[in-house]
Design an enzyme around this catalytic site. Structure first.
Site, PDB file in Angstrom:
ATOM      1  N   LYS A  76       0.821  -1.205   0.000  1.00 28.67           N
ATOM      2  CA  LYS A  76       0.000   0.000   0.000  1.00 28.67           C
ATOM      3  C   LYS A  76       0.862   1.265   0.000  1.00 28.67           C
ATOM      4  CE  LYS A  76      -3.665  -0.507  -0.456  1.00 28.67           C
ATOM      5  NZ  LYS A  76      -4.949  -0.771   0.145  1.00 28.67           N
ATOM      6  N   HIS A  94      -2.118   4.458  -5.955  1.00 31.87           N
ATOM      7  CA  HIS A  94      -3.372   5.219  -6.117  1.00 31.87           C
ATOM      8  C   HIS A  94      -3.128   6.667  -6.527  1.00 31.87           C
ATOM      9  CE1 HIS A  94      -5.336   1.706  -4.556  1.00 31.87           C
ATOM     10  NE2 HIS A  94      -4.592   1.747  -3.474  1.00 31.87           N
TER      11      HIS A  94
END
Ligand SMILES: NC(=O)c1ccc[n+]([C@@H]2O[C@H](COP(=O)([O-])OP(=O)(O)OC[C@H]3O[C@@H](n4cnc5c(N)ncnc54)[C@H](O)[C@@H]3O)[C@@H](O)[C@H]2O)c1
Length: 366
Positions: A76, A94
């Site tokens: 992440k 992201h």
């Protein structure tokens, strides 16, 4: 000299998953890589499991000071900061879809960001995804909460959810909950409709329902052919649980609406698990809620229900976290063939394409 792969410890709160596991780290060593793994206080895999697999452990956070030619692997986002990222990084960041804060974050990557969301095979399909365990976990939570509703008729909310140590523990728990619910409601087994059943998430949902012992007649497996007639669908309001697992690609008629819920006077539907969970999309085919729910508070009630019991929605966007061990093992196993090609990343298509995408996204910043 062997390519060095450095697995950094995850820092995102509550993230217990890992991009490499003792099994895949060992396979990379056997393929000629030099793999180092940071000690991690939050990984589902104990440091000792890596040690037992013959992988050297390095201090938590030591990737920052690693030689610049080491490839840093994680899952992440990195914590917000402003120092330059001089290594090649493999992770989910992201930032390629202009998410909030993408400019500042993307600008930090001075070498290369190979984003795991965009590592595709020659057919444009993701080489590694968490979908199967998202659907599996979503179906487990759906059955669990439906059972809770049956045994708590006064409307007491379902408590916070915690990750399970392994799949067997989850299945045994859900089986027990369904048994208690059946006892409370005269032996009735829930009927579950799963849309997108042929996909990664959908097949996970179907497998979970089978593994907890639901009969074939209680599991409706729908995909493109079944929704071609156009929603909303009575089969949804006539099922106890609806699990949406489609990959949304554009405008489609909604599968269920407030009106379709209110119109069905013999409605059975009590629970929707929106695994696809696109509440912010104008094309959301489940337009009966508008927030993401969390492990802390897993459901939100559909508003505007005119009669009958409430309908609750689960819209958690990190469902695989419920089963960190199996979901990591599955994801890392899918990624392994690509990782084995990392030493040839200048020419290996999967890595060369990912680098090209990174360079395009960086160029767009200017
Ligand atoms: N909530 C989470 O934690 C989580 C985790 C992983 C993935 N996801 C999301 O789940 C979604 C599905 O991912 P996937 O990897 O399973 O995709 P996938 O491509 O493997 O499967 C999607 C399936 O949906 C079907 N489908 C598409 N449109 C349909 C329609 N109109 N009617 C019926 N079936 C339809 C496809 O035929 C396919 O079988 C994605 O949006 C993904 O981002 C959510």
């Amino acid at each position: 000299m062997a390519t060095v792969i450095h697995l950094r410890a995850e820092t995102k709160p509550l993230e217990h998953r890992s991009c490499l596991t003792p099994t895949t780290a060992k396979a990379l060593v056997e393929a000629g890589y030099d793999v180092r793994v940071e000690r991690s206080p939050q990984s589902i895999f104990d440091d000792k499991e890596f040690e037992d697999a013959g992988i050297p452990l390095v201090p938590t956070g030591s990737w920052r000071d690693a030689p610049s030619d080491h490839v840093i692997v994680g899952l992440k986002e990195l914590p917000e900061d402003n120092f330059d990222l001089i290594h090649e990084h493999i992770q989910f960041a992201h930032v390629f879809k202009q998410q909030t804060g993408y400019r500042e974050t993307l600008a930090r990557y001075k070498n290369c960001l190979y984003d795991l969301e965009f590592l595709n095979d020659e057919n444009g399909r993701r080489v590694a995804a968490f979908g199967y365990y998202a659907g599996f976990a979503g179906a487990a939570l759906a059955l669990e909460i439906w059972s809770w509703q049956a045994t708590h008729p006064n409307g007491e909310g379902y408590p916070a959810v915690k990750p399970y140590p392994n799949e067997a523990a989850l299945i045994s728990h859900v089986k027990g909950s369904i048994a208690a619910a059946k006892e409370a409601n005269g032996g009735k087994e829930p009927r579950v409709v799963i849309i997108g059943a042929l996909g990664r998430c959908g097949s996970g949902s179907v497998d979970l329902c089978r593994k907890v012992g639901l009969g074939a007649e209680s599991i409706l497996e729908w995909d493109m052919a079944e929704t071609a007639k156009g929603g909303p669908f009575e089969e949804i309001t006539q099922s106890d649980i609806f699990i949406n697992c489609i990959y949304l690609m554009g405008k489609i008629p909604p599968f269920v609406t407030r009106d379709s819920i209110n119109a069905d006077k013999n409605r059975k539907l009590r629970l929707i698990c929106d695994v696809a969970c696109d509440p912010n999309s104008p094309f959301n085919p489940v337009p009966v809620y508008d927030i993401w729910t969390t492990f802390e508070k897993p459901t939100v009630d559909v508003t505007g229900i005119e009669s009958g019991p409430p309908v609750s929605v689960i819209s958690i966007d990190h469902l695989p976290t419920l089963l960190p061990r199996e979901s990591s093992e599955s994801f890392s196993g899918q990624l392994l063939p690509s990782l084995k090609a990392l030493k040839d990343r200048q020419t290996a298509r999967v890595w060369a394409d990912a680098k090209k995408l990174f360079e395009e996204k960086k160029a767009e910043l200017e």
